[in-house]
Design an enzyme around this catalytic site. Structure first.
Site, mmCIF file in Angstrom:
data_model
loop_
_atom_site.group_PDB
_atom_site.id
_atom_site.type_symbol
_atom_site.label_atom_id
_atom_site.label_comp_id
_atom_site.label_asym_id
_atom_site.label_seq_id
_atom_site.Cartn_x
_atom_site.Cartn_y
_atom_site.Cartn_z
ATOM 1 N N ARG A 180 9.737 -8.051 15.223
ATOM 2 C CA ARG A 180 10.001 -6.640 14.853
ATOM 3 C C ARG A 180 11.514 -6.425 14.685
ATOM 4 O O ARG A 180 11.963 -5.687 13.818
ATOM 5 C CB ARG A 180 9.417 -5.676 15.894
ATOM 6 N N LYS A 209 6.357 -3.449 -6.817
ATOM 7 C CA LYS A 209 6.330 -3.379 -8.278
ATOM 8 C C LYS A 209 7.031 -4.596 -8.896
ATOM 9 O O LYS A 209 6.571 -5.703 -8.721
ATOM 10 C CB LYS A 209 6.978 -2.059 -8.724
ATOM 11 N N TYR A 257 7.684 10.486 -7.924
ATOM 12 C CA TYR A 257 6.439 9.805 -7.561
ATOM 13 C C TYR A 257 5.691 10.685 -6.544
ATOM 14 O O TYR A 257 6.302 11.247 -5.629
ATOM 15 C CB TYR A 257 6.746 8.409 -7.003
ATOM 16 N N ASP A 276 16.018 5.999 -6.023
ATOM 17 C CA ASP A 276 14.809 5.178 -6.111
ATOM 18 C C ASP A 276 14.883 4.413 -7.438
ATOM 19 O O ASP A 276 14.782 5.002 -8.516
ATOM 20 C CB ASP A 276 13.573 6.096 -6.070
HETATM 21 C C1 LIG Z 1 8.918 5.429 -8.089
HETATM 22 C C2 LIG Z 1 8.196 4.988 -6.849
HETATM 23 N N1 LIG Z 1 8.837 4.993 -5.680
HETATM 24 C C3 LIG Z 1 8.246 4.593 -4.553
HETATM 25 C C4 LIG Z 1 6.940 4.191 -4.532
HETATM 26 C C5 LIG Z 1 6.311 3.791 -3.240
HETATM 27 O O1 LIG Z 1 6.141 2.392 -3.179
HETATM 28 P P1 LIG Z 1 4.985 1.707 -2.323
HETATM 29 O O2 LIG Z 1 3.695 1.940 -3.008
HETATM 30 O O3 LIG Z 1 5.405 0.280 -2.273
HETATM 31 O O4 LIG Z 1 4.991 2.363 -0.991
HETATM 32 C C6 LIG Z 1 6.214 4.184 -5.731
HETATM 33 C C7 LIG Z 1 4.799 3.768 -5.820
HETATM 34 O O5 LIG Z 1 4.046 3.675 -4.921
HETATM 35 C C8 LIG Z 1 6.866 4.591 -6.911
HETATM 36 O O6 LIG Z 1 6.227 4.639 -8.073
HETATM 37 N N1 LIG Z 2 -3.437 6.440 -3.256
HETATM 38 C C1 LIG Z 2 -2.028 6.173 -3.366
HETATM 39 C C2 LIG Z 2 -1.612 6.166 -4.787
HETATM 40 C C3 LIG Z 2 -0.549 5.154 -5.027
HETATM 41 S S1 LIG Z 2 0.306 5.350 -6.554
HETATM 42 C C4 LIG Z 2 1.267 3.902 -6.668
HETATM 43 C C5 LIG Z 2 2.402 3.924 -7.617
HETATM 44 N N2 LIG Z 2 3.589 4.446 -7.048
HETATM 45 C C6 LIG Z 2 2.167 4.583 -8.928
HETATM 46 O O1 LIG Z 2 2.988 5.406 -9.358
HETATM 47 O O2 LIG Z 2 1.189 4.230 -9.583
HETATM 48 C C7 LIG Z 2 -1.289 7.263 -2.624
HETATM 49 O O3 LIG Z 2 -1.898 8.259 -2.258
HETATM 50 O O4 LIG Z 2 -0.111 7.103 -2.334
#
Ligand SMILES: Cc1ncc(COP(=O)(O)O)c(C=O)c1O
Ligand SMILES: N[C@@H](CCSC[C@H](N)C(=O)O)C(=O)O
Length: 442
Positions: free
Chosen positions: A79, A230, A131, A205
Site C-alpha cells: 500500500r 484509456k 466526463y 484531465d
Molecule cells: C475524461 C475522463 N476522465 C476521467 C475518467 C475516469 O477514468 P477511470 O474510468 O479510469 O476511472 C474518464 C473515464 O472513465 C474520462 O473519460
Molecule cells: N458506469 C460508469 C460509466 C463509465 S464511462 C467511462 C469513460 N470515461 C467514458 O467516457 O466512456 C460510471 O458510472 O462511471
C-alpha cells in the site's frame, strides 16, 4: 430510405470518396527531447531499464504485500510502495514531463486523490462539459464536503476569470472535453488562475490526448492527470489513473492520500500498464489518422461533427497551439435520438461500449452511457445533445471501419444511396428540433 442490402455499393463509393485525396492531420511531432529526456518520446516510451539483478527485459512483478527487513528499508508494505509501481511511476514521470508521477487504481481514483486536498469553503472552478464521473464526484463534494463548485464554459478564458475569486483553490479542466470535444486554453487559464491566487492548483484531465499529444505541465498547469484505463494502457484490460506533478509539496500531499486510502495501483496492473504504454506512439498515430478520415467522411455528409482535427472546429487553432495531434475521439449529432440509437445498434466493428483509447473501435451514446449520471435537466441546461454519438477509433483497417460505419448508416436509415453509389443523407425527423443533416447530391 435505403434498405440494408447495399453495402457493396457503399464500399465502392466510399473508397472513391474517402481514401483518396484528403489532407491528413498535421503529423504530431513529439520528436525533440525535452525536460531532461534523452530521446524522442516514441523512443522513451519503449526505453526502460528493468534494473533487475538478472537483466530481465521485462520489469519483474513484485506480487507481494509485504517486504521483510524491518525499519529503514525502501519497501515494507505494498500500500505504501512497491518496486513494480515505482518503476511505472518513474517511467510515467519521464513521459509526462513531470518531476514526479503517482499511479492509482483508476482515473477517478486520481481525481479523488487530487480533490481530497480541498477543504470545506474552498472553491473549485471547472467546466460545463465534463466526463460524467468527474461531474458526479464534484457534485458529491459540493453536497457533502462544503466545497463550492462553479461550472463555467471553460472555452472562454474571460468567463473563467470572472468565476475566479480569492477562495478559488482549484481549477479543474478537461481538454478536449468529454463528450463535446471543446478545447480549453491551458496556458491562458493557468496564468489567470495563478494571478488571481498564486496557490491555486490548476489540474488538467489529459485523458483524451495522453502525454503523447499534450503536456499540460509544460503549459503552466500544476497537475496533469488521466485515466490510464484509456490510451496509456490501450487494450481495455486494466483500470488505472496517473498523476503528474512538478511541485514536490503537492506530490507529497498526493502520496499521503494514496498511502492513507490505499488506492495505489496493484503490482500486476502496474506491469500491464508499463507494457501497454510502450506502444502508445504507434497506436495513437494509427488511431488519429483513421479518426481524421472518419471525421471528414461524416462532416462531408452533413453531420455536425466535433473533432479537434477538423478546420471547422471553432478551436482548431487553439488546439494546434497546445497539442501535437487531434486524438481519436469524435462525436457527431444526427438530429434524432431514435436515429442515433439505430446507428449505434447497427455497427459491427464499432463495439457498443463506454470508454475510449482502446485498440478496438467503439461507439456509444454518452447521454445513455458515460454521462447518464448527469441529471437529464442538467444535461439540457448544459446543451449536451441527447442524440450525440461518440466514436472512438481503433487500429483496425480503415476501409473496414468505413464500410462498417456506412452499412450502419444505411441500415439505420440515416443515409440514402444514389444510382452511382454515392451516399446522401435523409433530413432528420426533427425529434430533437435540429436540422443538422443535409441532402448531399452526387
Ligand atoms: C475524461 C475522463 N476522465 C476521467 C475518467 C475516469 O477514468 P477511470 O474510468 O479510469 O476511472 C474518464 C473515464 O472513465 C474520462 O473519460
Ligand atoms: N458506469 C460508469 C460509466 C463509465 S464511462 C467511462 C469513460 N470515461 C467514458 O467516457 O466512456 C460510471 O458510472 O462511471
Amino acid at each position: 430510405m435505403a434498405g440494408p442490402s447495399a453495402p457493396a455499393v457503399i464500399a465502392k463509393g466510399l473508397k472513391h470518396l474517402d481514401l483518396d485525396g484528403h489532407d491528413l492531420p498535421p503529423s504530431p511531432a513529439p520528436s525533440s527531447p525535452s525536460n531532461g529526456r534523452k530521446y524522442a518520446l516514441a523512443t522513451e516510451l519503449v526505453y526502460t531499464d528493468s534494473g533487475d539483478q538478472y537483466n530481465s527485459s521485462s520489469v519483474p512483478i513484485y506480487q507481494s504485500a509485504t517486504f521483510k527487513g524491518g525499519p529503514g528499508q525502501e519497501y515494507d508494505y505494498t500500500r505504501s510502495g512497491n518496486p513494480t509501481r515505482t518503476h511505472l511511476e518513474r517511467h510515467m514521470a519521464k513521459i509526462m514531463n513531470a518531476n514526479r508521477a503517482l499511479v492509482v487504481s483508476s482515473g477517478m481514483g486520481a481525481c479523488d486523490v487530487i480533490t481530497r486536498t480541498l477543504k470545506p469553503g474552498d472553491e473549485v472552478v471547472t467546466g460545463d462539459d465534463l466526463y460524467g464521473g468527474t461531474n458526479r464526484l464534484l457534485t458529491y463534494l459540493k453536497e457533502n464536503g462544503g466545497i463550492i463548485v462553479k461550472h463555467v464554459d471553460t472555452t472562454k478564458v474571460d468567463l473563467v476569470k470572472q468565476a475566479l475569486s480569492s477562495k478559488t483553490t482549484m481549477v479543474l479542466l478537461e481538454t478536449p472535453t468529454n463528450p463535446l470535444i471543446k478545447m480549453v486554453d491551458i496556458a491562458g487559464i493557468s496564468a489567470a488562475a495563478h494571478e488571481a491566487s498564486p496557490d491555486c492548483c490548476v489540474a488538467v484531465d489529459n485523458t483524451m490526448m495522453s502525454p503523447y499529444l499534450q503536456n499540460p505541465l509544460d503549459l503552466g498547469a500544476d497537475v496533469t492527470y488521466e485515466s490510464g484505463t484509456k490510451y496509456l494502457s490501450g487494450h481495455h484490460d486494466l483500470m488505472a489513473g496517473v498523476i503528474g506533478i512538478n511541485n514536490a509539496a503537492l506530490g507529497d500531499k498526493f502520496y499521503f492520500m494514496i498511502n492513507s486510502t490505499g488506492c495505489g495501483l496493484a503490482p500486476f496492473d502496474s506491469w500491464l500498464l508499463l507494457r501497454g504504454v510502450k506502444t502508445l506512439a504507434v497506436r495513437m498515430e494509427k488511431q488519429q489518422e483513421s479518426a481524421m478520415r472518419i471525421a471528414h467522411f461524416l462532416e462531408e455528409r452533413g453531420f455536425k461533427v466535433r473533432y479537434p482535427g477538423l478546420k471547422s472546429h471553432p478551436q482548431y487553432a487553439l488546439h494546434n497551439s497546445q497539442a501535437r495531434g487531434a486524438g481519436a475521439v469524435l462525436s457527431f449529432e444526427t438530429g434524432s435520438i431514435n436515429l442515433s440509437e439505430r446507428i449505434v445498434e447497427s455497427t459491427k466493428l464499432f463495439g457498443i461500449s463506454v470508454s475510449f483509447g482502446c485498440v478496438n473501435s467503439l461507439i456509444s451514446m454518452p447521454c445513455r452511457m458515460s454521462h447518464a449520471s448527469i441529471d437529464p435537466a442538467l444535461r439540457k441546461e448544459r446543451a449536451l445533445p441527447e442524440d450525440i454519438i461518440r466514436l472512438c477509433v481503433g487500429i483496425e483497417d480503415l476501409q473496414d471501419l468505413m464500410d462498417d460505419l456506412s452499412q450502419a448508416l444505411v441500415r439505420a436509415g440515416a443515409v440514402r444511396l444514389t444510382s452511382d453509389g454515392f451516399m446522401a443523407l435523409e433530413v432528420g425527423d426533427g425529434e430533437t428540433g435540429k436540422t443538422t443533416m443535409v441532402v448531399d447530391e452526387p
